[in-house]
Design a protein around this motif. Sequence first.
Motif, PDB file in Angstrom:
ATOM      1  N   PRO A  34       0.796  -1.230   0.022  1.00  0.00           N
ATOM      2  CA  PRO A  34      -0.227   0.103  -0.103  1.00  0.00           C
ATOM      3  C   PRO A  34       0.934   1.173  -0.091  1.00  0.00           C
ATOM      4  N   LYS A  35       2.075   1.076   0.628  1.00  0.00           N
ATOM      5  CA  LYS A  35       2.901   2.435   0.591  1.00  0.00           C
ATOM      6  C   LYS A  35       3.460   2.785  -0.813  1.00  0.00           C
ATOM      7  N   ALA A  36       3.472   1.668  -1.762  1.00  0.00           N
ATOM      8  CA  ALA A  36       4.178   1.751  -3.085  1.00  0.00           C
ATOM      9  C   ALA A  36       3.529   3.102  -3.846  1.00  0.00           C
ATOM     10  N   ILE A  37       2.301   3.239  -3.734  1.00  0.00           N
ATOM     11  CA  ILE A  37       1.853   4.405  -4.668  1.00  0.00           C
ATOM     12  C   ILE A  37       2.425   5.829  -4.192  1.00  0.00           C
ATOM     13  N   TRP A  38       2.956   6.023  -2.864  1.00  0.00           N
ATOM     14  CA  TRP A  38       3.471   7.066  -2.745  1.00  0.00           C
ATOM     15  C   TRP A  38       5.038   7.005  -2.936  1.00  0.00           C
ATOM     16  N   ASN A  39       5.616   5.864  -2.622  1.00  0.00           N
ATOM     17  CA  ASN A  39       7.113   5.774  -3.006  1.00  0.00           C
ATOM     18  C   ASN A  39       7.321   5.881  -4.507  1.00  0.00           C
TER      19      ASN A  39
ATOM     20  N   LEU B 217       2.512  15.959  10.833  1.00  0.00           N
ATOM     21  CA  LEU B 217       2.166  14.712  10.611  1.00  0.00           C
ATOM     22  C   LEU B 217       3.342  13.858  11.577  1.00  0.00           C
ATOM     23  N   GLY B 218       2.864  13.679  12.499  1.00  0.00           N
ATOM     24  CA  GLY B 218       4.012  12.869  13.603  1.00  0.00           C
ATOM     25  C   GLY B 218       3.849  13.060  14.898  1.00  0.00           C
ATOM     26  N   TYR B 219       4.121  12.506  15.823  1.00  0.00           N
ATOM     27  CA  TYR B 219       3.917  12.506  17.185  1.00  0.00           C
ATOM     28  C   TYR B 219       4.936  12.380  18.219  1.00  0.00           C
ATOM     29  N   GLY B 220       4.676  12.778  19.437  1.00  0.00           N
ATOM     30  CA  GLY B 220       5.800  12.444  20.367  1.00  0.00           C
ATOM     31  C   GLY B 220       5.156  11.319  21.373  1.00  0.00           C
ATOM     32  N   TYR B 221       6.402  11.123  21.742  1.00  0.00           N
ATOM     33  CA  TYR B 221       6.226   9.657  22.522  1.00  0.00           C
ATOM     34  C   TYR B 221       7.244   9.382  23.727  1.00  0.00           C
ATOM     35  N   ILE B 222       6.974   8.376  24.604  1.00  0.00           N
ATOM     36  CA  ILE B 222       7.850   7.964  25.498  1.00  0.00           C
ATOM     37  C   ILE B 222       8.088   6.196  25.454  1.00  0.00           C
ATOM     38  N   GLY B 223       9.303   6.014  24.992  1.00  0.00           N
ATOM     39  CA  GLY B 223       9.206   4.429  24.563  1.00  0.00           C
ATOM     40  C   GLY B 223      10.140   3.659  25.782  1.00  0.00           C
ATOM     41  N   MET B 224       9.840   2.429  25.885  1.00  0.00           N
ATOM     42  CA  MET B 224      10.575   1.613  26.778  1.00  0.00           C
ATOM     43  C   MET B 224      11.072   0.153  26.038  1.00  0.00           C
ATOM     44  N   ASN B 225      12.071   0.013  26.215  1.00  0.00           N
ATOM     45  CA  ASN B 225      12.580  -1.413  25.775  1.00  0.00           C
ATOM     46  C   ASN B 225      12.536  -2.597  26.457  1.00  0.00           C
ATOM     47  N   ALA B 226      11.400  -3.299  25.661  1.00  0.00           N
ATOM     48  CA  ALA B 226      11.134  -4.813  26.557  1.00  0.00           C
ATOM     49  C   ALA B 226      12.258  -5.744  26.818  1.00  0.00           C
ATOM     50  N   ASP B 227      13.242  -5.496  26.090  1.00  0.00           N
ATOM     51  CA  ASP B 227      14.213  -6.482  26.421  1.00  0.00           C
ATOM     52  C   ASP B 227      14.916  -5.911  27.667  1.00  0.00           C
ATOM     53  N   ARG B 228      15.057  -4.721  28.062  1.00  0.00           N
ATOM     54  CA  ARG B 228      15.630  -4.168  29.151  1.00  0.00           C
ATOM     55  C   ARG B 228      14.764  -4.192  30.263  1.00  0.00           C
ATOM     56  N   ILE B 229      13.415  -3.909  30.015  1.00  0.00           N
ATOM     57  CA  ILE B 229      12.337  -4.042  31.098  1.00  0.00           C
ATOM     58  C   ILE B 229      11.605  -5.070  30.840  1.00  0.00           C
ATOM     59  N   PRO B 230      11.692  -6.319  31.013  1.00  0.00           N
ATOM     60  CA  PRO B 230      11.077  -7.545  30.611  1.00  0.00           C
ATOM     61  C   PRO B 230       9.739  -7.803  31.007  1.00  0.00           C
TER      62      PRO B 230
ATOM     63  N   GLN C 277       8.541  11.135  12.865  1.00  0.00           N
ATOM     64  CA  GLN C 277       7.863  11.977  12.088  1.00  0.00           C
ATOM     65  C   GLN C 277       7.349  10.869  10.983  1.00  0.00           C
ATOM     66  N   SER C 278       6.119  11.066  10.731  1.00  0.00           N
ATOM     67  CA  SER C 278       5.461  10.039  10.002  1.00  0.00           C
ATOM     68  C   SER C 278       5.238  10.228   8.217  1.00  0.00           C
ATOM     69  N   VAL C 279       4.956   9.371   7.450  1.00  0.00           N
ATOM     70  CA  VAL C 279       4.408   9.385   6.186  1.00  0.00           C
ATOM     71  C   VAL C 279       3.018   9.243   6.090  1.00  0.00           C
ATOM     72  N   ILE C 280       2.632   9.607   4.792  1.00  0.00           N
ATOM     73  CA  ILE C 280       1.339   9.419   4.536  1.00  0.00           C
ATOM     74  C   ILE C 280       0.657   8.196   4.938  1.00  0.00           C
ATOM     75  N   ASP C 281       1.475   6.832   4.557  1.00  0.00           N
ATOM     76  CA  ASP C 281       0.911   5.705   4.781  1.00  0.00           C
ATOM     77  C   ASP C 281       1.384   5.209   6.113  1.00  0.00           C
ATOM     78  N   PRO C 282       0.415   4.677   6.866  1.00  0.00           N
ATOM     79  CA  PRO C 282       0.532   4.626   8.232  1.00  0.00           C
ATOM     80  C   PRO C 282       1.479   3.204   8.598  1.00  0.00           C
ATOM     81  N   ASP C 283       1.818   2.542   7.730  1.00  0.00           N
ATOM     82  CA  ASP C 283       2.533   1.201   7.804  1.00  0.00           C
ATOM     83  C   ASP C 283       3.458   1.267   9.126  1.00  0.00           C
TER      84      ASP C 283
END
Lengths: 322, 678
Positions: free
Chosen positions: B288-293, B415-428, B571-577
Amino acid sequence: MRQYIIKRLFISVFVLFGVSIILYGLIRLMPGDYISNTVAGNPSITEEMVVGLKKLYGLDVGIVEGYFKWLGKALTGDLGESFLYKAPVTQVIASKMWTSFSLSFMAFIIQLLIAIPMGIISATRQYSKTDYAVTIFSLIGISLPSFFFAAILQKTFAVDLQLFPISGMVTAREDYEGFRLMMDMAWHFVLPIVVLAFTSIGSWMRYTRTNMLEVLSSDYIRTARAKGLSEGTVIYKHAFRNTLIPVVTMIGGSIPSLFSGAIITEGIFAIDGLGYTAFHALKAGDIPFIMGFNLFLAFLTLMGTLISDILYAVVDPRVRLS
Amino acid sequence: MFNKKKIAAWIISILVGTSIILSSCNSGSSGSGGNKTLVIGTAAFNGVFNPFLASTAYDNYVINLTNAMLIGNTPSGEPVDGIASYVPPEEIKGDDGKTINTVYTFTLKDDVKFSDGTSVTADDIIFTYKVLLDPTYTGPSTLRSTPIVGLNEYFYDDKDYKLSIDKIKSLSQNISDDDTTKYFTKMSEDSFVKEGAEKMSARLSFENKDNLSGDSLKKALIEFNINDLKTKDKDSMKKTIQGMKYKDLEKEYINKNLSAGSVDISEIEGIKRIDEKTVEVTIEGVDPKAIWNLGDIEVASKSYYGVGKSGGKFVGDIYSKGKMDIISEKNDSPMGAGPYKFVEYKNNVVSFEANPYYYGGVPHIEKLKLQVVDDKNKIPSIAAGNIDVSDPSGNPASLKQAQDAGLETITIDNLGYGYIGMNADRIPDINVRKGLMHLMNRAPAVQSFYGDLASVIEYPMSRISWAYPENAKAIYDFSSVKAMEYFTKAGYKKVEQNGKTILQKDGVQLKIEVGIGGSGTMDHPAGPIITQLKNELESLGGKIDIQDVDANILFDRLSAGQWDMWVAAWQSVIDPDLFQLYHSKGTTNHYRIKNDKLDDLITKARETNDIGIRKTYYKDALNIIMDEAVEMPVYQRKNMYVYNQKILDKNSIPSDYSPFRFPFTRGFYDIEKLKLVK
């Protein structure tokens, strides 16, 4: 003297060589390389693309191998292509350094025109109210961060009084050419030049003052006074000329550094100079440009010390270079 | 003496002379700007004004003006005609009903011309694709990730690409004892780098009997780790080693084939010229992303970019695969079918004039200038009349500054968003992660940093995407009681030690390290959230180490998987893959989330072009991501535009601007329609 210069230039080559090793090592040890910086935050990059890009940018090799690859090219005069500006490093430096130079050179002239007389005045009236006033003024200059002083100037002279433009190098709306363009640029450069000049008047003033005080306490000044010469003659004919010896050598030594640019001032006033360009390159991890730029700085520094040594012999007949 | 004076005089006069000559040797173009010119304030340029290589947003502004897109998009982000007409792709299905290929057809509209007056043809489109897919291409395009038929054969110049990859695959299946030793050592060394001596000792319950330190401790730990790996499940270890070996062999293959000199494959099988105006692109399966690429590209002139120039005349080499230097020769002089024609870039100003051949109609504003302005000076510069339009960073202070100066503002979602991430390997432990999520108080932080220019989001996706679930509600509300419940579930207990409360499990205190890029002063929209998280967790007896670091360090450690928790934005692109971010095989899956059900949903959502079906997959996928508690979505912010309504005619500004159609910057949608106040 010719032999001396040749010898110094010969040594410089080895110094530059050593500098390049340290620089390359430090740059490669910095966290984050150009590729990881550019792909960070891009969700559509695949691992295969990262591997391929690192290969194309020559970031797939170790520090030692990378250094020798760089050196091999540098020795033939090829400093490589800037990752960020996608143009030969020498070309980027050459296209930006004259802007930085004209800015710094004007500021430099103003600095000297203000600092040297002020230094002499405060030395001849040591511990007077004038001396304290000049010292305080120059210390304010040294202590003011350039971004802060620039903001004050912009607010006062550009926003409120509207005497000068806030930033930029030319009036974008107009397509001036020839003399008008020159005047337009000069008008735009006033505030940045004032910032650059004011923030470094202090050091020159202090330097002149110290030297003047030293000269004033020497024996031949006492002799001159004892001969019954007027104070003006003593100071401006006998003392001043001798004060100039170390000052002139310092001036000569500083000239090459005028090419290196002013990171903060150029950024605030949107001036397309070398300092701001190098700052961006450093943040992006543009190895060829940082290497080229820093070697350029190292070269300028070496030239600066050489020029000041030569000038020392030129202005002081007692000094002989051999 | 006279001689020496003369030398000194010479040095000084030469320097004065050069500086005067240099500052005066600039000559401007002719004509007076006056009231025919619009000045837009932007950030600094890198000067790479090349439709293939421009990598910063600002260099791309120039290209957006000089070049035109093959396919455009509607305000809501759906494909629409560009210089070519948009036709929905045709899926070719096999006997089992599965799509084997998808075919995209681009037909150029009549009378589309480059600004030099020559017509845009199918050859120009194919040329553009080939440069973007060149094996030595170093620019930012990700067209390479589209599964175009025959692309890998072209890229690696290997007509037996599939065989080569099969060979690598079968080679990586055979694991010798040497391989086991090699990769066990590599894994152990990697964990040492990632965890450090202290954490690694704790994880392995390594007793440092001989009081080792430095290199000898490292050696002992690595050896200990290797022995530990040997005791683990043989099959899963074998799989891991096979994976690592495959990657090494693949890397070897890439490096070998990229450096090969001669060209065997000069065409891409899936890209075909149908006639003068039409190009057909065939891809494997569905993307589905191909049309944009494929469609979101700036078509470049083959006769301009594909020919080497020498002394300003086009007499040099002709572009063929691998000759990217011919392309980069034109970095300083872009040319395309866009609304404006590039004139020059000098003194931090890029000058344009209207392109008389523009297919969307000749722009009303004759001259356009992009002037570099420091972000803090943007609003005062508009007020002072130095520039007319700009995009200062949006926050309550700058919004007020613009309004106080009597300027008009437009805000458009980013077109984008801010987040706080966690690493599931380090906080299993998922319960620990859920507990931490309940300690994040987002609304007050976002409100104080952005005011009305941002809002809290509940799913990790830009709210403007069609895939953002409707009626989203907060999943982890701010509650230290709920947090403690989860910590208790995870086996943590509050223990009194030396008069202090310690939250611990098996004698180990709950400790996490957070990375944030707050310029050393926690100047970040999520700064207060992290500070409050620290206070809350510490009052429960846990510990948080906040590392306010430079962006380079933040992302470097992030891609190495060295943060427990970090603060960043996508930073997002049009397709939300979602593949690269959340699939267990995604390149940028910094969350290290591995969920088979999620993998399945993400893959399924990539296998259809039907938005309605994809929407339901994404909803389920986003719920799984939220339940895994690896990412706290924080804010959706707005971009702010300020303009001087005394210069720019307010009525001429398109009213259908959107995050996919910015009026003044990126994309410059409908810029030809803007008018100046007379």
